[in-house]
Design a protein around this motif. Structure first.
Motif, PDB file in Angstrom:
ATOM      1  N   PHE A  80       0.763  -1.308   0.064  1.00  0.00           N
ATOM      2  CA  PHE A  80      -0.111  -0.189  -0.048  1.00  0.00           C
ATOM      3  C   PHE A  80       0.972   1.171  -0.123  1.00  0.00           C
ATOM      4  N   CYS A  81       2.200   1.150  -0.315  1.00  0.00           N
ATOM      5  CA  CYS A  81       2.994   2.129  -0.519  1.00  0.00           C
ATOM      6  C   CYS A  81       3.382   2.692  -1.806  1.00  0.00           C
ATOM      7  N   GLY A  82       2.209   2.664  -2.820  1.00  0.00           N
ATOM      8  CA  GLY A  82       2.486   3.397  -3.912  1.00  0.00           C
ATOM      9  C   GLY A  82       2.538   4.801  -3.975  1.00  0.00           C
ATOM     10  N   ILE A  83       3.580   5.356  -4.873  1.00  0.00           N
ATOM     11  CA  ILE A  83       3.863   6.859  -4.935  1.00  0.00           C
ATOM     12  C   ILE A  83       2.796   7.370  -5.735  1.00  0.00           C
ATOM     13  N   THR A  84       2.088   8.582  -5.565  1.00  0.00           N
ATOM     14  CA  THR A  84       1.298   9.318  -6.518  1.00  0.00           C
ATOM     15  C   THR A  84       1.990  10.092  -7.409  1.00  0.00           C
ATOM     16  N   TYR A  85       1.191  10.386  -8.343  1.00  0.00           N
ATOM     17  CA  TYR A  85       1.609  11.381  -9.554  1.00  0.00           C
ATOM     18  C   TYR A  85       1.968  12.738  -8.862  1.00  0.00           C
ATOM     19  N   ARG A  86       1.156  13.081  -7.834  1.00  0.00           N
ATOM     20  CA  ARG A  86       1.282  14.496  -7.428  1.00  0.00           C
ATOM     21  C   ARG A  86       2.556  14.203  -6.337  1.00  0.00           C
ATOM     22  N   GLN A  87       2.848  13.338  -5.860  1.00  0.00           N
ATOM     23  CA  GLN A  87       4.275  12.985  -4.972  1.00  0.00           C
ATOM     24  C   GLN A  87       5.473  13.019  -5.925  1.00  0.00           C
ATOM     25  N   CYS A  88       5.335  12.513  -7.129  1.00  0.00           N
ATOM     26  CA  CYS A  88       6.470  12.314  -7.847  1.00  0.00           C
ATOM     27  C   CYS A  88       6.853  13.900  -8.392  1.00  0.00           C
ATOM     28  N   SER A  89       5.666  14.736  -8.762  1.00  0.00           N
ATOM     29  CA  SER A  89       5.702  15.815  -9.366  1.00  0.00           C
ATOM     30  C   SER A  89       6.439  16.821  -8.243  1.00  0.00           C
ATOM     31  N   ALA A  90       6.233  16.486  -6.908  1.00  0.00           N
ATOM     32  CA  ALA A  90       6.799  17.305  -5.831  1.00  0.00           C
ATOM     33  C   ALA A  90       8.312  16.860  -5.755  1.00  0.00           C
ATOM     34  N   ILE A  91       8.739  15.869  -5.927  1.00  0.00           N
ATOM     35  CA  ILE A  91       9.898  15.401  -5.969  1.00  0.00           C
ATOM     36  C   ILE A  91      10.821  15.971  -7.241  1.00  0.00           C
ATOM     37  N   MET A  92      10.168  16.154  -8.237  1.00  0.00           N
ATOM     38  CA  MET A  92      10.878  16.659  -9.522  1.00  0.00           C
ATOM     39  C   MET A  92      10.814  18.312  -9.173  1.00  0.00           C
ATOM     40  N   ALA A  93       9.780  18.864  -8.425  1.00  0.00           N
ATOM     41  CA  ALA A  93       9.955  20.071  -8.141  1.00  0.00           C
ATOM     42  C   ALA A  93      11.177  20.270  -7.148  1.00  0.00           C
ATOM     43  N   ASN A  94      11.420  19.221  -6.249  1.00  0.00           N
ATOM     44  CA  ASN A  94      12.586  19.648  -5.394  1.00  0.00           C
ATOM     45  C   ASN A  94      14.047  19.309  -6.100  1.00  0.00           C
ATOM     46  N   GLU A 140       5.993   6.483   3.256  1.00  0.00           N
ATOM     47  CA  GLU A 140       5.548   6.552   4.741  1.00  0.00           C
ATOM     48  C   GLU A 140       6.185   7.900   5.298  1.00  0.00           C
ATOM     49  N   THR A 141       7.248   8.480   4.924  1.00  0.00           N
ATOM     50  CA  THR A 141       7.644   9.379   5.408  1.00  0.00           C
ATOM     51  C   THR A 141       7.236  11.006   4.902  1.00  0.00           C
ATOM     52  N   LEU A 142       6.422  10.809   3.797  1.00  0.00           N
ATOM     53  CA  LEU A 142       6.049  12.056   3.244  1.00  0.00           C
ATOM     54  C   LEU A 142       4.983  12.585   3.734  1.00  0.00           C
ATOM     55  N   PRO A 143       5.074  13.819   4.092  1.00  0.00           N
ATOM     56  CA  PRO A 143       3.876  14.525   5.127  1.00  0.00           C
ATOM     57  C   PRO A 143       2.652  14.336   4.140  1.00  0.00           C
ATOM     58  N   SER A 144       2.625  14.222   2.959  1.00  0.00           N
ATOM     59  CA  SER A 144       1.587  14.414   2.039  1.00  0.00           C
ATOM     60  C   SER A 144       0.789  12.850   1.904  1.00  0.00           C
ATOM     61  N   THR A 145       1.380  12.013   2.701  1.00  0.00           N
ATOM     62  CA  THR A 145       0.570  10.650   2.495  1.00  0.00           C
ATOM     63  C   THR A 145      -0.353  10.599   3.575  1.00  0.00           C
ATOM     64  N   ALA A 146      -1.503  10.319   3.254  1.00  0.00           N
ATOM     65  CA  ALA A 146      -2.798  10.532   4.145  1.00  0.00           C
ATOM     66  C   ALA A 146      -2.938   9.322   4.528  1.00  0.00           C
ATOM     67  N   GLY A 147      -2.565   8.060   3.940  1.00  0.00           N
ATOM     68  CA  GLY A 147      -3.018   6.640   4.386  1.00  0.00           C
ATOM     69  C   GLY A 147      -2.552   5.797   3.269  1.00  0.00           C
ATOM     70  N   GLU A 148      -3.339   4.464   3.187  1.00  0.00           N
ATOM     71  CA  GLU A 148      -2.757   3.502   2.356  1.00  0.00           C
ATOM     72  C   GLU A 148      -2.738   4.217   0.675  1.00  0.00           C
ATOM     73  N   GLN A 149      -1.837   3.864  -0.007  1.00  0.00           N
ATOM     74  CA  GLN A 149      -1.896   4.426  -1.468  1.00  0.00           C
ATOM     75  C   GLN A 149      -1.447   3.258  -2.347  1.00  0.00           C
ATOM     76  N   PRO A 150      -2.401   2.277  -2.394  1.00  0.00           N
ATOM     77  CA  PRO A 150      -2.194   1.036  -3.383  1.00  0.00           C
ATOM     78  C   PRO A 150      -2.122   1.324  -4.708  1.00  0.00           C
ATOM     79  N   SER A 151      -1.081   0.775  -5.461  1.00  0.00           N
ATOM     80  CA  SER A 151      -0.766   1.089  -6.685  1.00  0.00           C
ATOM     81  C   SER A 151      -1.778   0.619  -7.638  1.00  0.00           C
ATOM     82  N   ARG A 152      -1.924   1.562  -8.749  1.00  0.00           N
ATOM     83  CA  ARG A 152      -2.894   1.152  -9.878  1.00  0.00           C
ATOM     84  C   ARG A 152      -2.113   0.611 -11.067  1.00  0.00           C
ATOM     85  N   PHE A 153      -0.958   1.174 -11.091  1.00  0.00           N
ATOM     86  CA  PHE A 153      -0.058   0.510 -12.234  1.00  0.00           C
ATOM     87  C   PHE A 153       1.358   0.055 -11.427  1.00  0.00           C
ATOM     88  N   PHE A 154       2.086  -0.877 -12.169  1.00  0.00           N
ATOM     89  CA  PHE A 154       3.418  -1.269 -11.609  1.00  0.00           C
ATOM     90  C   PHE A 154       4.424  -0.600 -12.702  1.00  0.00           C
TER      91      PHE A 154
END
Length: 160
Positions: free
Chosen positions: A65-79, A136-150
């Motif tokens: 349940f630790c899939g990363i979201t598009y929004r989180q990937c975009s935040a990493i790119m901005a970082n 798990e460490t990102l503050p934007s993670t609200a809960g489970e993030q099951p992957s839709r794609f691998f």
């Protein structure tokens, strides 16, 4: 980042310091905008007004349940775009046998940052205090993030 019809990049600020539920838009036939579908369940965490990595209430989420979201990937790119050149990120140069050449490094730009660099400059420093995964460490993670794609990757691929 989004582009308008003329190809101009539009930036949208999203506060990643607060939990954001993982969701996607379920599009209807004919290209109509669909309804948001929530992924996973919220988890019980104590939220503080300010993000604090040393807070012991960090979430623990099962790996599946630790899939990363598009929004989180975009935040990493901005970082990456904000820090890479400003902090002088470098990468060692290796010879054809995979050995590091003595004191030879290349200066990185956001366009050539790969997953090794992300691990070195973002993931390791950010997760060291908690010993948890990045998601798990990102503050934007609200809960489970099951992957839709691998998606599989190698660490030498560019992130952008």
């Amino acid at each position: 980042l989004k582009q308008d019809r003329q190809g101009r990049v539009k930036r949208k600020y999203v506060d990643m310091s607060k939990p954001i539920p993982a969701k996607y838009l379920q599009n209807k036939y004919g290209g109509k905008k669909g309804t948001p579908v929530r992924l996973g369940k919220d988890i019980n965490i104590q939220t503080t007004s300010k993000f604090d990595i040393s807070n012991p209430s960090f979430r623990s989420i099962e790996t599946e349940f630790c899939g990363i979201t598009y929004r989180q990937c975009s935040a990493i790119m901005a970082n990456i775009e904000r820090r890479c050149i400003a902090e002088g990120w470098t990468r060692a140069i290796f010879d054809e046998n995979g050995r590091q050449t003595a004191d030879k490094f290349i200066h990185l730009t956001p366009k050539i940052v790969n997953f090794h660099d992300i691990y070195k400059y973002i993931i390791t420093p950010f997760t060291k205090a908690t010993g948890k995964s990045l998601v798990e460490t990102l503050p934007s993670t609200a809960g489970e993030q099951p992957s839709r794609f691998f998606l599989s990757h190698v660490r030498t691929e560019k992130f952008q």
